[in-house]
Design an enzyme around this catalytic site. Structure first.
Site, PDB file in Angstrom:
ATOM      1  N   GLU A  98       0.835  -1.284   0.000  1.00 41.30           N
ATOM      2  CA  GLU A  98       0.023  -0.050  -0.152  1.00 41.30           C
ATOM      3  C   GLU A  98       0.848   1.140  -0.170  1.00 41.30           C
ATOM      4  O   GLU A  98       1.654   1.339   0.880  1.00 41.30           O
ATOM      5  CB  GLU A  98      -0.915   0.043   1.137  1.00 41.30           C
ATOM      6  CG  GLU A  98      -1.713   1.393   1.256  1.00 41.30           C
ATOM      7  CD  GLU A  98      -2.724   1.228   2.300  1.00 41.30           C
ATOM      8  OE1 GLU A  98      -3.787   1.947   2.202  1.00 41.30           O
ATOM      9  OE2 GLU A  98      -2.813   0.628   3.333  1.00 41.30           O
ATOM     10  N   GLY A 100       1.396   4.956   0.657  1.00 42.98           N
ATOM     11  CA  GLY A 100       0.329   6.072   1.239  1.00 42.98           C
ATOM     12  C   GLY A 100      -0.169   5.268   2.591  1.00 42.98           C
ATOM     13  O   GLY A 100      -1.193   4.610   2.426  1.00 42.98           O
ATOM     14  N   GLY A 102      -1.089   7.222   5.330  1.00 51.12           N
ATOM     15  CA  GLY A 102      -2.209   7.906   5.961  1.00 51.12           C
ATOM     16  C   GLY A 102      -1.770   8.343   7.558  1.00 51.12           C
ATOM     17  O   GLY A 102      -0.621   8.227   8.155  1.00 51.12           O
ATOM     18  N   GLY A 103      -2.546   9.341   7.834  1.00 59.00           N
ATOM     19  CA  GLY A 103      -2.120  10.148   9.155  1.00 59.00           C
ATOM     20  C   GLY A 103      -1.341  11.189   8.916  1.00 59.00           C
ATOM     21  O   GLY A 103      -1.406  12.298   9.775  1.00 59.00           O
ATOM     22  N   ASP A 129       5.624   5.349   2.878  1.00 58.61           N
ATOM     23  CA  ASP A 129       4.930   6.623   3.127  1.00 58.61           C
ATOM     24  C   ASP A 129       6.352   7.619   3.119  1.00 58.61           C
ATOM     25  O   ASP A 129       7.331   7.200   3.390  1.00 58.61           O
ATOM     26  CB  ASP A 129       4.258   6.610   4.392  1.00 58.61           C
ATOM     27  CG  ASP A 129       3.225   7.877   4.389  1.00 58.61           C
ATOM     28  OD1 ASP A 129       2.056   7.628   4.389  1.00 58.61           O
ATOM     29  OD2 ASP A 129       3.716   9.087   4.677  1.00 58.61           O
ATOM     30  N   GLN A 148       7.090   8.166  -3.368  1.00 61.82           N
ATOM     31  CA  GLN A 148       6.764   7.369  -4.783  1.00 61.82           C
ATOM     32  C   GLN A 148       7.340   8.202  -5.925  1.00 61.82           C
ATOM     33  O   GLN A 148       7.057   7.880  -7.130  1.00 61.82           O
ATOM     34  CB  GLN A 148       5.358   7.114  -4.745  1.00 61.82           C
ATOM     35  CG  GLN A 148       4.208   8.442  -5.121  1.00 61.82           C
ATOM     36  CD  GLN A 148       2.845   8.276  -5.261  1.00 61.82           C
ATOM     37  OE1 GLN A 148       1.987   8.574  -4.409  1.00 61.82           O
ATOM     38  NE2 GLN A 148       2.630   7.000  -6.040  1.00 61.82           N
ATOM     39  N   ASP A 168      -2.254   4.819  -2.775  1.00 61.65           N
ATOM     40  CA  ASP A 168      -3.209   5.771  -2.131  1.00 61.65           C
ATOM     41  C   ASP A 168      -2.297   6.790  -1.606  1.00 61.65           C
ATOM     42  O   ASP A 168      -2.154   7.225  -0.449  1.00 61.65           O
ATOM     43  CB  ASP A 168      -3.817   5.170  -0.822  1.00 61.65           C
ATOM     44  CG  ASP A 168      -4.934   5.963  -0.139  1.00 61.65           C
ATOM     45  OD1 ASP A 168      -5.223   6.985  -0.704  1.00 61.65           O
ATOM     46  OD2 ASP A 168      -5.253   6.084   0.899  1.00 61.65           O
ATOM     47  N   HIS A 171      -1.645  11.334  -4.942  1.00 63.01           N
ATOM     48  CA  HIS A 171      -2.820  11.372  -5.636  1.00 63.01           C
ATOM     49  C   HIS A 171      -2.349  12.295  -7.009  1.00 63.01           C
ATOM     50  O   HIS A 171      -3.292  12.500  -7.824  1.00 63.01           O
ATOM     51  CB  HIS A 171      -3.803  11.961  -5.046  1.00 63.01           C
ATOM     52  CG  HIS A 171      -4.288  11.278  -3.580  1.00 63.01           C
ATOM     53  ND1 HIS A 171      -4.194   9.747  -3.658  1.00 63.01           N
ATOM     54  CD2 HIS A 171      -4.501  11.570  -2.503  1.00 63.01           C
ATOM     55  CE1 HIS A 171      -4.573   9.516  -2.303  1.00 63.01           C
ATOM     56  NE2 HIS A 171      -4.665  10.652  -1.482  1.00 63.01           N
ATOM     57  N   ASP A 197      -8.289   7.413  -6.058  1.00 65.69           N
ATOM     58  CA  ASP A 197      -8.418   8.981  -6.228  1.00 65.69           C
ATOM     59  C   ASP A 197      -7.840   9.346  -7.430  1.00 65.69           C
ATOM     60  O   ASP A 197      -6.611  10.093  -7.217  1.00 65.69           O
ATOM     61  CB  ASP A 197      -7.827   9.541  -4.769  1.00 65.69           C
ATOM     62  CG  ASP A 197      -8.353   9.270  -3.477  1.00 65.69           C
ATOM     63  OD1 ASP A 197      -9.670   9.091  -3.494  1.00 65.69           O
ATOM     64  OD2 ASP A 197      -7.490   9.022  -2.446  1.00 65.69           O
TER      65      ASP A 197
END
Length: 214
Positions: A98, A100, A102-103, A129, A148, A168, A171, A197
């Site tokens: 995955e 991304g 988050g947070g 991330d 990325q 994710d 975007h 997204d």
């Protein structure tokens, strides 16, 4: 565009009590892990999931909600579930990525990774991330810091084959395309590559939707 407005309207609604509790447990569990209380942090993070199991709520939607993943709010969890079930039948072991976590700059994040781990119990889950989220790692959830949009990042995945990749991340269409060009070759036969997204494609010079149509 209509689908985007519908998703945003769902996310902007006042959060029910369950989701408020989920977020507080999520933040507290992350804080405990950040302060080296790993076992207690994991227990707190898994508390709602344990309750769901007792109540026989084992759908990806309920798992995503328990781990405070926005895939519950956006409706993506329901959309993904049949595809993920087919993927499990084909190959129970393997790896998932995955992009991304988050947070953002907060201590939270990783809800998507944890919910994926509950679905793919025998797979290694990788999370990429730009922010250091190493405190969210477990024995089966591997956190990698990197962008990325940086070619050096992809060297870290050179020898890893994935059954599922979910972008994710930033975007931005250019970043999404860069990830695809670098990582699609790492996908196992029959694997799934998801880009979430795509909204920015309507406002950017590079329309990644048009790219894939061609």
């Amino acid at each position: 565009k209509l689908l985007t407005r519908w998703s945003l309207s769902r996310m902007n609604k006042k959060a029910p009590f369950y989701d408020k509790v989920s977020y507080k447990l999520h933040k507290y569990g992350c804080l405990l892990k950040l302060n080296n209380h790993f076992l207690l942090g994991e227990l707190i993070l898994n508390l709602l999931h344990i309750i769901n199991i007792i109540l026989l709520r084992r759908s990806f939607k309920s798992i995503s909600r328990a781990f405070c993943s926005n895939r519950y709010q956006s409706g993506l969890a329901e959309l993904y579930e049949p595809f993920f079930n087919n993927l499990k039948k084909k190959n129970s072991s393997g790896s998932v990525l995955e992009i991304g976590i988050g947070g953002h700059n907060d201590i939270t994040g990783g809800g998507g990774l944890r919910s994926l781990k509950k679905i793919f119990k025998k797979k290694k889950i990788y999370g990429l991330d730009i922010i250091d989220k190493s405190h969210l790692s477990t024995s089966d959830i591997i956190i990698i810091k990197g962008s990325q949009n940086d070619n050096k990042t992809y060297k870290k995945f050179k020898n890893i084959k994935f059954d599922l990749i979910i972008d994710d991340g930033s975007h931005y269409p250019a970043h999404q395309l860069k990830s695809f060009k670098n990582l699609f070759k790492n996908l196992n036969p029959g694997g799934i590559y998801i880009i979430e997204d795509l909204d920015f494609s309507f406002y950017d010079k590079l329309n990644i939707i048009d790219y894939f149509l061609k």
